[in-house]
Design a protein around this motif. Structure first.
Motif, PDB file in Angstrom:
ATOM      1  N   GLU A  19     -22.969  -9.822  25.699  1.00 49.00           N
ATOM      2  CA  GLU A  19     -22.375  -9.996  24.378  1.00 49.00           C
ATOM      3  C   GLU A  19     -21.720  -8.709  23.871  1.00 49.00           C
ATOM      4  OE1 GLU A  19     -25.260 -11.736  21.784  1.00 49.00           O
ATOM      5  OE2 GLU A  19     -25.268 -13.653  22.841  1.00 49.00           O
ATOM      6  N   GLU A 121      -9.602 -21.433  30.887  1.00 50.43           N
ATOM      7  CA  GLU A 121     -10.448 -21.333  29.702  1.00 50.43           C
ATOM      8  C   GLU A 121      -9.585 -21.136  28.458  1.00 50.43           C
ATOM      9  OE1 GLU A 121     -14.544 -21.548  29.108  1.00 50.43           O
ATOM     10  OE2 GLU A 121     -13.620 -21.127  31.018  1.00 50.43           O
ATOM     11  N   ASP A 149     -17.300 -23.607  35.511  1.00 51.28           N
ATOM     12  CA  ASP A 149     -18.294 -23.419  34.449  1.00 51.28           C
ATOM     13  C   ASP A 149     -18.109 -24.486  33.370  1.00 51.28           C
ATOM     14  OD1 ASP A 149     -18.144 -21.130  36.005  1.00 51.28           O
ATOM     15  OD2 ASP A 149     -18.637 -19.770  34.380  1.00 51.28           O
ATOM     16  N   THR A 151     -19.889 -24.724  30.447  1.00 46.91           N
ATOM     17  CA  THR A 151     -20.043 -24.180  29.101  1.00 46.91           C
ATOM     18  C   THR A 151     -19.778 -22.686  29.107  1.00 46.91           C
ATOM     19  OG1 THR A 151     -22.426 -23.773  29.386  1.00 46.91           O
ATOM     20  CG2 THR A 151     -21.769 -25.895  28.406  1.00 46.91           C
ATOM     21  N   GLY A 152     -19.410 -22.179  27.950  1.00 45.39           N
ATOM     22  CA  GLY A 152     -19.232 -20.746  27.753  1.00 45.39           C
ATOM     23  C   GLY A 152     -20.008 -20.321  26.521  1.00 45.39           C
ATOM     24  N   PRO A 153     -20.409 -19.052  26.456  1.00 46.74           N
ATOM     25  CA  PRO A 153     -21.236 -18.602  25.332  1.00 46.74           C
ATOM     26  C   PRO A 153     -20.408 -18.281  24.093  1.00 46.74           C
ATOM     27  CG  PRO A 153     -20.868 -16.797  26.856  1.00 46.74           C
ATOM     28  CD  PRO A 153     -20.197 -17.998  27.456  1.00 46.74           C
ATOM     29  N   SER A 154     -21.020 -18.446  22.932  1.00 47.35           N
ATOM     30  CA  SER A 154     -20.461 -17.947  21.679  1.00 47.35           C
ATOM     31  C   SER A 154     -21.629 -17.589  20.780  1.00 47.35           C
ATOM     32  CB  SER A 154     -19.573 -18.995  21.001  1.00 47.35           C
ATOM     33  OG  SER A 154     -20.353 -19.946  20.298  1.00 47.35           O
ATOM     34  N   GLY A 157     -23.561 -20.635  19.813  1.00 44.71           N
ATOM     35  CA  GLY A 157     -24.086 -21.512  20.857  1.00 44.71           C
ATOM     36  C   GLY A 157     -23.027 -21.820  21.895  1.00 44.71           C
ATOM     37  N   ASP A 158     -23.360 -22.709  22.824  1.00 41.99           N
ATOM     38  CA  ASP A 158     -22.442 -23.017  23.918  1.00 41.99           C
ATOM     39  C   ASP A 158     -21.171 -23.699  23.430  1.00 41.99           C
ATOM     40  OD1 ASP A 158     -24.067 -21.923  25.808  1.00 41.99           O
ATOM     41  OD2 ASP A 158     -24.918 -23.831  26.510  1.00 41.99           O
ATOM     42  N   ALA A 161     -16.395 -25.602  28.332  1.00 37.67           N
ATOM     43  CA  ALA A 161     -15.538 -24.703  29.100  1.00 37.67           C
ATOM     44  C   ALA A 161     -14.756 -25.487  30.156  1.00 37.67           C
ATOM     45  CB  ALA A 161     -16.384 -23.603  29.740  1.00 37.67           C
ATOM     46  N   SER A 230     -28.704 -14.597  33.449  1.00 37.62           N
ATOM     47  CA  SER A 230     -29.116 -16.006  33.354  1.00 37.62           C
ATOM     48  C   SER A 230     -30.360 -16.359  34.160  1.00 37.62           C
ATOM     49  CB  SER A 230     -27.965 -16.904  33.829  1.00 37.62           C
ATOM     50  OG  SER A 230     -26.833 -16.720  33.013  1.00 37.62           O
TER      51      SER A 230
END
Length: 257
Positions: A19, A121, A149, A151-154, A157-158, A161, A230
């Motif tokens: 992050e 993306e 992928d 999902t991607g992070p934010s 939350g996810d 993606a 992860s």
């Protein structure tokens, strides 16, 4: 007898940064690589940003990496398409990282009878753009996606993606995309070619068993799993393959350079 590691490939998120904050030992690891003049690349499935953008972000976190040492799924996709069909055309759903890579590879970006539909993306997937992609694929365009992928992070939350949107397009067209990014070993091999490295003397450092480690294994590299991302130590036993070594963090590999 294990061969000396002369070249290094490393994932970015979960290995060097989390992050936007540098992980312990990351700056030291990169500095050791540069001081030893070891060929290396930082790999990421993220196709949103250009290498220049990512280098600036890493620099802001205290990790000094030149932009030509960053290899994204967008760059690997552009290289793959150039090898398949030089100077072709593509309809692109994605951000500057992908459109710039394709443009610089000599591709024409168009919605009029493109050779390929290329999905990457973006934080702003457009229903209209997805609809057009579906119709172009139905009309004969080949379907390529930068990475699988889902999902991607934010911070909230996810986010859906590339893989999730690709599944929607596949459901509508009956056509599966060719995914270029990890865990496809093609991304690893394109990175090896980029730095003129040999698989037998190159190591891959990653935080995910299902992308970094399996791609490294399939490309014939030594693999190091770090536990700063992860995958937890207990998770390793649930997979039918193993990394060469499991270490706590990238800090444990500084002395190995």
């Amino acid at each position: 007898m294990t061969k000396e590691i002369r070249s290094w490939l490393s994932d970015m998120d979960g290995v060097l940064v989390h992050e936007g904050v540098a992980l312990p030992g990351a700056a030291d690891f990169v500095r050791a690589l540069r001081d030893a003049e070891r060929p290396f690349l930082v790999l990421t499935n993220n196709s949103i940003f250009t290498p220049r953008d990512l280098a600036a972000r890493l620099r802001a976190s205290g990790i000094d990496i030149p932009e030509d040492a960053i290899w994204t799924s967008a760059l690997a996709t552009a290289q793959f398409l150039t090898d398949q069909m030089p100077s072709g055309s593509a309809y692109v759903i994605g951000e500057a990282g992908l459109t710039t890579a394709l443009y610089e590879a000599g591709y024409t970006l168009t919605g009029a009878e493109p050779d390929f539909v290329v999905l990457g993306e973006t934080r702003t997937y457009s229903f209209e753009a997805i609809t057009q992609a579906i119709r172009l694929i139905q009309g004969g365009a080949r379907f390529i996606a930068t990475n699988p992928d889902v999902t991607g992070p934010s911070q909230d939350g996810d986010l859906p993606a590339t893989g999730a949107v690709a599944a929607m397009i596949s459901a509508a067209t009956g056509r599966q995309p060719y995914f270029v990014g990890k865990p496809n070993p093609m991304m690893i091999r394109s990175a090896l070619n980029r730095i003129e490295a040999h698989s037998e003397s190159t190591a891959m450092v990653g935080d995910r068993m299902d992308t970094d480690v399996v791609a490294g294994i399939e490309a014939g590299l030594r693999t190091f799993l770090v536990l700063t991302g992860s995958t937890r130590a207990a998770d390793v036993e649930t997979y039918p393959f193993r990394p060469s070594e499991v270490v706590d963090s990238i800090a444990d590999l500084v002395a190995r350079v």
